[in-house]
Every structure is written in C-alpha cells, then in structure tokens.
Design a protein around this motif. Sequence first.
Motif, PDB file in Angstrom:
ATOM      1  N   ILE A  65      32.937  44.004  47.026  1.00 18.39           N
ATOM      2  CA  ILE A  65      34.042  44.215  46.359  1.00 18.39           C
ATOM      3  C   ILE A  65      33.643  44.566  45.040  1.00 18.39           C
ATOM      4  O   ILE A  65      32.782  44.050  44.280  1.00 18.39           O
ATOM      5  N   ASN A  82      25.328  35.652  40.677  1.00 15.94           N
ATOM      6  CA  ASN A  82      26.515  36.466  40.584  1.00 15.94           C
ATOM      7  C   ASN A  82      27.758  35.503  40.465  1.00 15.94           C
ATOM      8  O   ASN A  82      28.542  35.103  41.339  1.00 15.94           O
ATOM      9  N   GLY A  85      42.765  40.427  36.608  1.00 17.54           N
ATOM     10  CA  GLY A  85      43.135  40.016  37.662  1.00 17.54           C
ATOM     11  C   GLY A  85      43.297  41.127  38.924  1.00 17.54           C
ATOM     12  O   GLY A  85      43.726  40.922  39.929  1.00 17.54           O
ATOM     13  N   GLY A 126      40.511  42.215  40.750  1.00 16.54           N
ATOM     14  CA  GLY A 126      39.777  41.674  41.939  1.00 16.54           C
ATOM     15  C   GLY A 126      40.437  40.684  42.463  1.00 16.54           C
ATOM     16  O   GLY A 126      40.677  40.396  43.822  1.00 16.54           O
ATOM     17  N   SER A 127      41.247  39.730  42.071  1.00 18.56           N
ATOM     18  CA  SER A 127      42.170  38.820  42.812  1.00 18.56           C
ATOM     19  C   SER A 127      43.220  39.451  43.417  1.00 18.56           C
ATOM     20  O   SER A 127      43.372  39.097  44.684  1.00 18.56           O
ATOM     21  N   VAL A 154      35.326  46.058  40.923  1.00 15.47           N
ATOM     22  CA  VAL A 154      36.167  46.468  39.957  1.00 15.47           C
ATOM     23  C   VAL A 154      35.643  47.536  38.994  1.00 15.47           C
ATOM     24  O   VAL A 154      34.437  46.932  38.578  1.00 15.47           O
ATOM     25  N   GLU A 161      38.243  41.139  34.723  1.00 20.16           N
ATOM     26  CA  GLU A 161      38.615  39.920  34.001  1.00 20.16           C
ATOM     27  C   GLU A 161      40.278  40.323  33.630  1.00 20.16           C
ATOM     28  O   GLU A 161      40.609  39.728  32.684  1.00 20.16           O
TER      29      GLU A 161
HETATM   30  C1  LIG Z   1      33.552  40.011  40.891  1.00 23.47           C
HETATM   31  C2  LIG Z   1      34.677  41.017  40.577  1.00 23.47           C
HETATM   32  C3  LIG Z   1      34.847  41.908  41.503  1.00 23.47           C
HETATM   33  C4  LIG Z   1      35.661  40.426  40.129  1.00 23.47           C
HETATM   34  O1  LIG Z   1      36.848  41.290  39.693  1.00 23.47           O
HETATM   35  P1  LIG Z   1      37.780  40.758  38.388  1.00 23.47           P
HETATM   36  O2  LIG Z   1      39.051  41.889  38.649  1.00 23.47           O
HETATM   37  O3  LIG Z   1      37.059  40.685  37.027  1.00 23.47           O
HETATM   38  O4  LIG Z   1      38.519  39.323  38.975  1.00 23.47           O
HETATM   39  P2  LIG Z   1      39.795  38.757  38.387  1.00 23.47           P
HETATM   40  O5  LIG Z   1      39.800  39.147  37.028  1.00 23.47           O
HETATM   41  O6  LIG Z   1      40.719  38.788  39.347  1.00 23.47           O
HETATM   42  O7  LIG Z   1      38.995  37.301  38.301  1.00 23.47           O
HETATM   43  C5  LIG Z   1      39.001  36.420  39.372  1.00 23.47           C
HETATM   44  C6  LIG Z   1      38.137  35.306  39.018  1.00 23.47           C
HETATM   45  O8  LIG Z   1      36.884  35.478  39.050  1.00 23.47           O
HETATM   46  C7  LIG Z   1      36.171  34.615  37.627  1.00 23.47           C
HETATM   47  N1  LIG Z   1      35.596  35.445  36.981  1.00 23.47           N
HETATM   48  C8  LIG Z   1      35.793  36.871  36.808  1.00 23.47           C
HETATM   49  N2  LIG Z   1      35.138  37.331  35.833  1.00 23.47           N
HETATM   50  C9  LIG Z   1      34.398  36.542  35.331  1.00 23.47           C
HETATM   51  C10 LIG Z   1      33.348  36.331  34.597  1.00 23.47           C
HETATM   52  N3  LIG Z   1      32.770  37.463  33.907  1.00 23.47           N
HETATM   53  N4  LIG Z   1      32.722  35.180  34.300  1.00 23.47           N
HETATM   54  C11 LIG Z   1      33.128  34.005  35.038  1.00 23.47           C
HETATM   55  N5  LIG Z   1      33.926  34.175  36.072  1.00 23.47           N
HETATM   56  C12 LIG Z   1      34.709  35.239  36.041  1.00 23.47           C
HETATM   57  C13 LIG Z   1      37.367  33.806  37.127  1.00 23.47           C
HETATM   58  O9  LIG Z   1      37.112  32.499  37.883  1.00 23.47           O
HETATM   59  C14 LIG Z   1      38.535  34.667  37.604  1.00 23.47           C
HETATM   60  O10 LIG Z   1      39.441  34.003  37.849  1.00 23.47           O
HETATM   61  P3  LIG Z   1      40.598  33.395  36.823  1.00 23.47           P
HETATM   62  O11 LIG Z   1      40.979  34.565  36.296  1.00 23.47           O
HETATM   63  O12 LIG Z   1      41.989  32.765  37.288  1.00 23.47           O
HETATM   64  O13 LIG Z   1      39.980  32.578  35.907  1.00 23.47           O
HETATM   65  C15 LIG Z   1      33.969  42.062  39.283  1.00 23.47           C
HETATM   66  O14 LIG Z   1      33.246  41.182  38.322  1.00 23.47           O
HETATM   67  C16 LIG Z   1      32.966  43.062  39.739  1.00 23.47           C
HETATM   68  O15 LIG Z   1      33.480  44.041  40.160  1.00 23.47           O
HETATM   69  N6  LIG Z   1      31.701  42.565  39.662  1.00 23.47           N
HETATM   70  C17 LIG Z   1      30.560  43.755  39.801  1.00 23.47           C
HETATM   71  C18 LIG Z   1      30.628  43.985  41.328  1.00 23.47           C
HETATM   72  C19 LIG Z   1      30.164  42.624  42.263  1.00 23.47           C
HETATM   73  O16 LIG Z   1      29.303  42.026  41.794  1.00 23.47           O
HETATM   74  N7  LIG Z   1      30.922  42.552  43.218  1.00 23.47           N
HETATM   75  C20 LIG Z   1      30.526  41.184  44.422  1.00 23.47           C
HETATM   76  C21 LIG Z   1      29.663  41.555  45.120  1.00 23.47           C
HETATM   77  S1  LIG Z   1      29.491  40.088  46.279  1.00 23.47           S
END
Ligand SMILES: CC(C)(COP(=O)(O)OP(=O)(O)OC[C@H]1O[C@@H](n2cnc3c(N)ncnc32)[C@H](O)[C@@H]1OP(=O)(O)O)[C@@H](O)C(=O)NCCC(=O)NCCS
Length: 156
Positions: free
Chosen positions: A74, A113, A84, A86-87, A76, A82
């Motif tokens: 997954i 991660n 929403g 990903g959620s 973003v 950050e």
């Molecule tokens: C992991 C990833 C998909 C999250 O996507 P996102 O759109 O930022 O996620 P959301 O905004 O929906 O956040 C969901 C939860 O993740 C956590 N979170 C997201 N970013 C965070 C950060 N930088 N540090 C700590 N927690 C974090 C929080 O708990 C958050 O929940 P909350 O907003 O209710 O507190 C994104 O960081 C990403 O693309 N990372 C790079 C690719 C990757 O590592 N993918 C996973 C491979 S296994």
Amino acid sequence: MTEVKYVFDRLGADDVDALVALESECFSHPWGAEQFRLGLERKVFYVFGLRHGDALAAYCSLYLVADEAEILNIAVRPGLREAGLGSHLLGMILQISAKMGMKAAHLEVRASNVPAQRLYAKFGFEQVGVRPKYYPDTGEDAFLMTLDMEKSSGRG
Ligand SMILES: CC(C)(COP(=O)(O)OP(=O)(O)OC[C@H]1O[C@@H](n2cnc3c(N)ncnc32)[C@H](O)[C@@H]1OP(=O)(O)O)[C@@H](O)C(=O)NCCC(=O)NCCS
C-alpha cells in the motif's frame, strides 16, 4: 480527509505507468512495469487505487487465496500522507474482502516502518510473528501481521 475528491477504483493495465511512477516515489526497490502488467493480465493479484482527476494518489495490491487476503503493498503519494488516504483505501479494501468472504488478512511490514504498522493496527491487525533479516537491502526483520476479519468489522 482533505476537501479534494478522491475516487476509489479498481486499477488495470491502463494504470501501469502511473503505478510504476508512484512506486518509484515511495520505495527504494519499486515494482516494475512488467511485474504489474503480468500480475494484472494473469489476474494474479488485484490492485485498487484512489484517483484524483487523472492522477493516482494511492494504491494497494492484494492476493485473494481461498478465504484469505494477502496485502502485498500500500502506498500514498508522499505529499498526500497523514491526511487519511491510506486509511480510506485500506478500509475500502477490507470491506470488499469481507464481502467476498475473506476470513483473514495477512501482510509483512518492515520492522522500522512505524507509520505502516500504525495504519494496520488501526484496522485491528496484530503482530503474529517475525521473519528475521527478511529484507535483503537493509537486512531488517519483517513483522507478520494478521487481521481476523470474522472478529473485526472493517473498523479504522
Ligand atoms: C503507510 C502509508 C500508506 C500510510 O498512509 P497515510 O495516508 O499517511 O495514512 P493515514 O493518514 O490514513 O494514517 C493512518 C494511521 O497511520 C499512522 N500514521 C500515518 N503516518 C504516520 C507517521 N508519519 N508516523 C506515525 N504514524 C503514522 C497513524 O496512526 C494514522 O492514524 P491516525 O491518523 O488515526 O492517527 C504511507 O505512510 C506510505 O505510503 N508509506 C510509504 C509506503 C509504505 O511504507 N507502505 C507500506 C508497505 S508495508
């Protein structure tokens, strides 16, 4: 979630270029066009995404085997994290998987991660094991996480 509209969609062969571009923005060892093309053509895995106009904001790939889902990846777009997305994407995918009769979802995530682990934990995934030194690039461990979809109802 931001005011901008994101449209959830199943992605296909026409999206391969956008997927490869997003992968290379997000990962040090990105999937290439051939991996996506073959997997999509042969229906080895499903890919869903969030579109913003013509652009791809996020994607998630998964296998469905018998009654279990395996989340492969997954991601973003960096500037949109950050907020929403990903959620939203993971929530939709878990709802679809549940409707298709999946009873559990599994995934592997890098030990370092934390953002991804928190995203998964938010939906009820629990760490059930460790694969030591699983990632050849850094030698770090993979955490195995599982969601019992019969207990959870797509929270997040
Ligand atoms: C992991 C990833 C998909 C999250 O996507 P996102 O759109 O930022 O996620 P959301 O905004 O929906 O956040 C969901 C939860 O993740 C956590 N979170 C997201 N970013 C965070 C950060 N930088 N540090 C700590 N927690 C974090 C929080 O708990 C958050 O929940 P909350 O907003 O209710 O507190 C994104 O960081 C990403 O693309 N990372 C790079 C690719 C990757 O590592 N993918 C996973 C491979 S296994």
